[in-house]
Scaffold this active site. Sequence first.
Site: not given
Length: 278
Positions: A86, A137, A155, A158
């Site tokens: 984001d 990754d 960041d 979960d």
Amino acid sequence: MIKFFEKDPYTPIQYVYEVEKVLHKSKSEFQEIMVIQNPHFGKMLILDGVVQITERDELFYHEMLVHPVMHAHPDPKKVIVIGGGDGGTVREVLKHDSVEKVYFIEIDEEVINVSKEFFPTVACRIDDKRVEIKCMDGAEFVKGREGDIDVVIVDSTDIVGFAKSLFTVEFFKSVKDSLTDEGMFVTLSESLHFHKDLVIEVQEAMKLIFPIVDLYTVPIATYAGNWWTFSAASKKHDLRQMRREYKTDTRYYSDEIHQQAFMPPKMYERLMQRKLQW
């Protein structure tokens, strides 16, 4: 008005949000991406049925993920941000004038594209000339790096699915090797209410690698368990001490919050001894 029922399989409750409008829905190579409009929280970014950010309260998460380690470090110049498609973490990192380079490592390019379209105030610094975006990754990016990085920030979503690679002892070792002698690291580590054992496991894994490991928290209304934790590590410096003057443009984080956010020493000791019973 239709409602969105959050699908978080790792919590004992379910959050429900009113939906004024579904603004976007797509499926990338990695996950389902949705943006909805809520009357209280504004636009909300949802990945695989779990709320990631909202316009109203994203500041609490992004400011507290970034600024404690950035202020504890004496002179952060090169920063790696893993995840955070984001753009909010990159935005906060670039509030520090010392920063010369940000490696922005997000595995899902579609999250970046959706965020730039629907969350322009969050993704507003992604195109800064100091930012280098790599869609891969994050664990692979840090592997084998020589110690030239000042701060690494994770960041991620979960600690499940493709994010698991960012919470292994092997990954923490790669992070440590990538850092300078004064380097620091921070990652989300879930809720003290609902995921206490997982918080302890992350701390224990980091302690196998780093000489200094600590824990701080922030209340976040839209994250399951609300009492959210961040696990931080340092190769040299105490993370609780600010080494640069607080002059950052923030709405929640401050020098006072920095001092109060870390878990009290006796309580932290009881946590790690598994003596906190709830």
